[in-house]
Each structure stands twice: as C-alpha cells, then as structure tokens.
Design an enzyme around this catalytic site. Structure first.
Site, PDB file in Angstrom:
ATOM      1  N   GLU A 160       0.683  -1.137   0.081  1.00 34.29           N
ATOM      2  CA  GLU A 160       0.028   0.032  -0.121  1.00 34.29           C
ATOM      3  C   GLU A 160       0.852   1.238  -0.028  1.00 34.29           C
ATOM      4  O   GLU A 160       0.513   2.292  -0.643  1.00 34.29           O
ATOM      5  CB  GLU A 160      -0.871   0.007   1.377  1.00 34.29           C
ATOM      6  CG  GLU A 160      -1.925  -0.982   0.997  1.00 34.29           C
ATOM      7  CD  GLU A 160      -2.854  -0.942   2.237  1.00 34.29           C
ATOM      8  OE1 GLU A 160      -4.097  -0.569   2.160  1.00 34.29           O
ATOM      9  OE2 GLU A 160      -2.395  -1.718   3.344  1.00 34.29           O
ATOM     10  N   GLU A 161       1.960   1.166   0.794  1.00 37.46           N
ATOM     11  CA  GLU A 161       2.829   2.460   0.479  1.00 37.46           C
ATOM     12  C   GLU A 161       3.490   2.550  -0.665  1.00 37.46           C
ATOM     13  O   GLU A 161       3.383   3.518  -1.246  1.00 37.46           O
ATOM     14  CB  GLU A 161       3.995   2.124   1.740  1.00 37.46           C
ATOM     15  CG  GLU A 161       4.008   2.380   3.158  1.00 37.46           C
ATOM     16  CD  GLU A 161       5.142   2.288   3.846  1.00 37.46           C
ATOM     17  OE1 GLU A 161       5.994   3.450   3.599  1.00 37.46           O
ATOM     18  OE2 GLU A 161       5.571   1.553   4.471  1.00 37.46           O
ATOM     19  N   GLY A 162       3.641   1.548  -1.484  1.00 34.09           N
ATOM     20  CA  GLY A 162       4.263   1.715  -2.644  1.00 34.09           C
ATOM     21  C   GLY A 162       3.334   2.120  -3.827  1.00 34.09           C
ATOM     22  O   GLY A 162       3.322   2.740  -4.746  1.00 34.09           O
TER      23      GLY A 162
END
Length: 769
Positions: free
Chosen positions: A163-165
């Site tokens: 999700e960060e990516g």
C-alpha cells in the site's frame, strides 16, 4: 494560537485532509488542501477540468503544514494509556490550522507503517483501539465508523508495504503529470522505494502485458469533470532486501565462506577481507542468523575493508537470489513473478535510499547516469578511512549539511532508533556507503533490469541510443531512472498519494450510477485471492498468549506438536461451556417464551371465542344482539333501551335511582386476553339483574318486590316484566332455529342469586338443543 476563520479569502471553497504517518521513528502530521470541485467547475473552462484536484500544502504560508513527534507509535505497545498525551500535540496543531466550521468535513487518517507491523497482532489491536478512541472523542474531524478494517474503519489502521508503494506511485505520477493527457498518449511513471528492511516496486504494465498479467490492482481516480481514469498497477515488496537487512545477509555469507576455508589447526581468530568497506576500515560484526552449524560462525568477527568496488558488486550479486524457482514465466529476483517491463516506454523514479545514496552521498541526485555513479562510488570505496573521516569532519565544521537517511541508530546489527543525528549516526552511514551503493546498482540493473544506457548497443532488450533519445524527448534526461526527493516544494511521499485519492473521492461523479472512489485494496472483489492482504489485527492474539506461557507447558501441548493453539481451544471451550450453562439456567424461561410466541395466534382466537360466548363486543363496545334488523344490520343496545324508556315515561314511572334496565357488565376484553372463568364447557351467559341493595325497601318498587330482568322477557299488561317463575310459560321456539328453546330448558334451569359488589346477579346456564 486561535484557529483561522472562513472569512479569510484563502479558505473560500477550500477542502482539507489530515494524515498522520505513524512510522518507526515518530509520527508526522501533514495537512493537505484543495479547491472544491464544484467551484473549480464554475471558475475554469472545460479543458482545465481534465485534471485531478490540485492538492497542496494545507496552510496559507506553507510553513506549518507539518509537525512531527517522537518516538514511534509502536513504542506505546506496553503503555497504551500514554497514547493520548503523545497524539495531543498533533491534534492541537491540526485544530489551529483548520477553521472549526470545516473540521467536521475534514477527513483524518492515522496510517501506521513499519514499526507497527513488527508488533504482535494482539499489541496492534490494543494500540489501534486506544488511538481510535482518543482521535474520535477528542476532535471534531471526520473519522470512519467501525468496520472490518479496524475500530475506526479505514481512518486508523496499519498499511502494508504494498500500500505504501501504491500510494507512492499515485504521488509520483500526480507530481510528474503522469495522469494528464488522453488514454492513448498517457504514460505513467514507475515507482521504486528502498528502505532499511525492504524494497518496493509499483508500475503500470503495457496494454499487452495487462492482458497476460495477474494480480494487478485497479486504481480508479476521478477528474474534476466527474469522469474516471483507470490504471492497472502491479505492486510488490521484497522483504529482507532493504539496505540494512541485505548487509546482514552479506555479513553472514562472508563469515560462512571464511569458516569453510579456514584450517582446523588455526586457533587464532583472523580478520575477514571485506571489499564493500572503505580501505583500511576495521569493524566487528556478529551474524544475526548464522547459516553454518560451526560454533566459530556464531562468534564476532573482525572485518577489514579493501575498498574494491568491482569485487563488492560481485559479492553482493548472489544476495538477489536470482536462481530461486519462478512460479511464472517471468521473475525479477527471489522468485517474485513480475510482468515484463518495457523500458522503451517505462520510466522509473526512486525515492528514499535511492535518493540518499546518490544525491546526499555523491551529489548525483536526479537523472541517473551509470558511468558517473559508478565512478563516484569506486572513488569513495578506494579512499582510506582516515581521509574519509577527515573530510566529513571538515564538512561538519563548515556547516555543509548532513548525510541523508532516516537517522538510524544501530546496536548489535539491529536498528533500535531512527530520526537521530550526529556522529553516532553519520559515521556508521559512511562506513556502509560503499556497500549501499553497490547494492543499489545490483538491484537496479541485475534485479529490476534497468538498462545501462551507456553500454555499447544497450542490453538485450533495449538499445542505448534509442532509450537516450526517448528520455531526452520527454524531458527526463538520458536515463530511464532518476532519483528524487521532491517536486517543487512538495515532497514525494505516500501520504500525498493518499490525499490525492481522497480529493478525487470527493469530486461529484458525472453519472449517477458511478461507483464511489475507494482505496485500491477495497476495490478487490475477492480479497482472499488478492496478492496484497490488508493488515487486520484480530481481537485476541492466541499465539502471543501461548508464547508468554509456553515455558510452563510440556512440549507435547504446544501448537507445533498439536497442530492447533491449545490456548485458543481452551478459550473457545470455556465460551461454549458458559453459554451452555446460561441456557440451562434459563431453560424454563426460554421454554415459556417459545410457547407464548408459538401459541400467540391460537390464544387470540380463543379469547375472541370467550368474548363472543359472554355476549361482549370484540371491539370493546356494547354486547351484540342476537337479532338483526330487516336490513341485516345488527341491533344495538340503545335501540332496545330507548323504546322501553319512552314507554316508562308514558306510564308515569319516575325514579331517582338508575333505571333497572341499566345493564351492568364486566369490562370488555381486549384482543389477546381471555376469560378468567370457565364454569362449564357449555356456553353460558351471565345477565346482571336490577340493582337490589340490602337497604332497598319494598315500597321502592311498584309491587314491593324486586323484579329480575331477563333479556327477551315479555312485558305483562300492567307494564311489568314477567317474573322468574313465569319463564316456563314462554312460547317455545322452533327446534330448527338457532335461538334457545327456553321452555324445554325450564325444568333444568338452575337459577342462583350471587352477591357481587353489592349487586344480585342471576346466572342462567343452558345448552343448545
């Protein structure tokens, strides 16, 4: 400082969003803002509406849009009561920057990352619950209701590395205008991120690869004109392939190679040559997880730097594990299946360690040139360590900045803190700079496959001259990769990507049937088959409980031997036992309730039958008359009483007492009630007679006696009713009639006078013939 008001023109038609990045070293609050889509539609032309909302810093001066507190939220795992005081400064800062009237419509997100992922699920649930309660009850910001995502829905949760990516991919393409243009000309950027523990990649495959690729996430964004844009994005994370954990694996490999080559007669501990350390640098390392069974392999070893860049590249290459089995036709490294990347069209931007190890170490940030980068890294590694220290000390005296990174504090090979600066942090980073530079080069070119565009003829997939020409045409410089930290004055951060998605969500859709904009993980039809699984801490962490008491349990009762958690088994068995005991204690009440519910309909029918038998109305009115008028309507009681009253008036009868024709009856039963008395299965009527109190004198009646009144009794010539003794003289009715034949029942009639509340009641029981 008082909060601003909406009177300020800058706040006119402006929307806000607040996100707290709860990282391992601290929690940073960031305020973003954008113009309301409806206002933009009115102020700008149609061409300007083919873009996303313009998200920027959420303060007018742009200086106080961010605030950070330390340490990380995960440090309160054993002291959840201190979370409120920890988050209070962040919440107060947001209140002072956003007008109070706009706060209820301002979404607030607290999204935790690496530090919270390391906690046990039970600890995660406790921290998230306490955080949710504080934010919900101490602020007026918009927070989601409880859902499977967490106690505050998607507002307070732990996000995965994927999700960060994905959010970082949205931020990069938003800042680089990757979402602008038509569907045919739009070309997005790939996103690369590397930290100390993991590295990530997110990119949009070509149209041909999208048809063959699996496990792509659907990213939907809404433009200002209400239309949506769709992108199929691949994202994955390689855990253990960040710079710090890669170094740990590298140290373990060198120790194993050294132990395998040493002779048994060698008792003294020798040093290990390390080409990834600056020349003549001496450090001591202990393998975190030694692979060798040798006792010597577990000891601390001395490493001496040789400063050979070429050998460092060669030694770090096996760490990519490119020989791992590939479940699909195409993998990059460590057996991770990734769609084929077309570097003729794909361009990648690297952040975090890609930026720190190029710009802040070698001054080569931005457009990546392999030759320049390799030359700078080779010169740095070959320098004597004493010279490197001297240059760094001189730079510190002149105030020429500091080394980049997260300010990680390392103890015993483990990162124990971040966000700290000084010689204790900068010196270890200088020691590891040669290794990090070699690791980044191997990941980029040997792992991901970014072409070395200066090579003669390029690599096997792309010609160097062709890629250079395309990159220059698009304004990227020569390479297909560049390292960046910010675009303009806005830092490239996954938090920006989250706010772009939130601003897009608030744009009114062009069609009424459009699906709402949601996070990509919430847009997956079947999350169980998704390659990216959201982090949803359970209510109870049975494994953590068992680990805390495992030393008291025999080995045969551990979950590894049983195949299931004995703590969970005992817990659920206790719940079932308590539930069964409660049911047993309440069995009579439950049985009665069930019977009452089942027999409710029959009980109402029975009550109505009783009321009809007793001559009472089902609606609570006067009792019905058995006879009907010529028109078929039922005769009411007033139709009988009124003629009798008129007749009595004509004969001159007057009485100060109530008329003996006034019939007293029991209150009518309501639906659902039943008669309290059943004397006989035979139908019975109870008729009250004229009032005859014990104090009534004989002269109060015309004949000095109290005459009983029976309905349908004939009137005598003198106007009086027939006495009880004359009932047998009534004319018998037809046996085929439904009316009662009183003459046939006269011999068997049982008459009794009953005193009830000062009244004599004559009860006549009879049955149908």
């Amino acid at each position: 400082m008082p909060p601003p008001t909406v009177v300020d023109p800058w706040f006119s038609s402006r929307r806000f969003g607040v996100v707290i990045d709860a990282g391992s070293s601290g929690s940073r609050l960031q305020i973003y803002s954008w113009k309301d889509a409806r206002t933009v539609r009115q102020e700008q032309g149609p061409d300007a509406l083919r873009t996303l909302p313009q998200v920027g810093k959420g303060t007018e001066n742009g200086e106080e849009w961010s605030l950070k507190v330390e340490p990380g939220l995960s440090s309160f795992a054993d002291d959840v009561d201190g979370i409120g005081a920890y988050l209070a400064p962040l919440l107060e800062h947001a209140r002072t920057q956003i007008p109070p009237s706009l706060q209820p419509d301002t979404p607030l997100f607290l999204l935790a990352t690496a530090g919270m992922r390391l906690l046990t699920p039970g600890k995660q649930a406790q921290v998230l619950t306490s955080t949710c309660q504080f934010l919900k009850y101490h602020s007026n910001f918009k927070i989601d209701d409880p859902s499977p995502n967490g106690p505050c829905g998607s507002s307070v949760r732990i996000i995965t590395g994927e999700e960060e990516g994905l959010f970082g991919w949205i931020a990069v393409n938003y800042l680089m205008d990757g979402f602008n243009g038509s569907d045919d000309t739009r070309l997005t950027y790939g996103f690369l991120d590397m930290g100390g523990a993991s590295t990530q990649i997110a990119f949009e495959p070509s149209k041909e690869e999208q048809e063959r690729a699996k496990n792509l996430l659907d990213v939907r964004l809404r433009l200002l004109d209400g239309n949506e844009i769709h992108h199929k994005v691949f994202v994955t994370t390689w855990l253990g392939y960040g710079t710090n954990q890669a170094r740990e694996r590298y140290v373990g490999r060198l120790i194993n190679e050294y132990e395998a080559s040493r002779t048994l007669s060698t008792d003294s501990e020798e040093h290990i040559d390390d080409p990834c350390l600056p020349k003549d640098l001496v450090v001591s390392n202990t393998p975190v997880q030694p692979d060798s069974a040798s006792a010597h392999a577990k000891n601390t070893h001395k490493f001496v730097g040789t400063g050979s860049w070429e050998q460092c590249l060669e030694k770090t290459l096996p760490l990519l594990n490119k020989d791992a089995p590939c479940p699909d036709s195409h993998c990059l490294f460590n057996g991770v299946s990734v769609p084929v990347i077309d570097f003729k069209a794909s361009r990648f931007i690297g952040v975090s360690e890609y930026w720190y190890s190029t710009e802040q170490s070698f001054g080569l940030g931005g457009a990546y040139d392999f030759v320049q980068y390799e030359r700078a890294a080779s010169e740095f590694c070959a320098q004597d360590w004493t010279r490197i220290l001297g240059e760094h000390e001189e730079a510190r005296k002149n105030g020429q900045g500091r080394l980049g990174g997260d300010g990680e504090v390392e103890e015993g090979g483990v990162i124990v803190d971040t966000g700290k600066w000084g010689l204790d942090v900068e010196i270890p980073r200088l020691q590891m700079q040669c290794f990090k530079a070699a690791w980044i080069v191997n990941v980029l070119h040997e792992g991901i496959g970014v072409p070395r565009i200066v090579d003669v003829g390029g690599n096997v997939t792309t010609g160097g001259e062709e890629v250079t020409a395309q990159a220059q045409t698009k304004g990227l410089g020569r390479p297909s990769f560049q390292s960046m930290d910010s675009v303009g004055d806005i830092a490239i951060s996954w938090t920006l990507g989250k706010m772009v998605l939130e601003a897009s969500r608030e744009v009114p859709a062009a069609s009424a049937g459009a699906k709402p904009i949601v996070d990509p993980l919430d847009d997956i039809p079947d999350i169980s088959t998704s390659p990216v699984q959201p982090i949803r801490p359970p209510f109870l962490d049975f494994d953590a409980i068992e680990d805390s008491i495992s030393h008291h349990l025999p080995p045969s009762l551990t979950r590894h031997q049983l195949g299931f958690s004995p703590v969970a088994f005992v817990f659920y068995l206790s719940i079932c036992t308590l539930f069964s005991a409660a049911l047993y204690r309440l069995r009579h009440r439950i049985r009665s309730t069930v019977r009452r519910f089942v027999n409710k309909r029959d009980r109402s029918y029975l009550a109505e039958g009783y009321m009809m038998e007793e001559g009472l109305s089902l609606t609570g009115g006067p009792p019905p008359s058995p006879s009907r008028s010529a028109s078929g309507s039922r005769l009411s009681l007033s139709n009988i009483i009124q003629p009798i009253q008129r007749l009595a008036s004509n004969t001159g009868f007057r009485s100060s007492r109530p008329s003996p024709l006034s019939i007293s009856r029991e209150p009518s039963l309501r639906s659902g009630q039943y008669s309290p008395v059943r004397v006989s299965p035979l139908r019975s009527f109870s008729f009250p007679i004229a009032q005859a109190h014990s104090s009534l004198a004989p002269h109060d009646e015309p004949n000095g006696t109290a005459t009983a009144f029976i309905p349908s009794s004939p009137r005598l010539p003198d106007g009086s009713f027939m006495s009880n003794g004359s009932v047998s003289s009534l004319q018998s009715r037809s046996r085929n009639s439904s009316n009662v034949n009183l003459s046939s029942l006269a011999p068997r009639q049982a008459a009794s006078r009953t005193m009830s509340s000062g009244h004599h009641v004559l009860s006549a029981s009879y049955h149908d013939e």
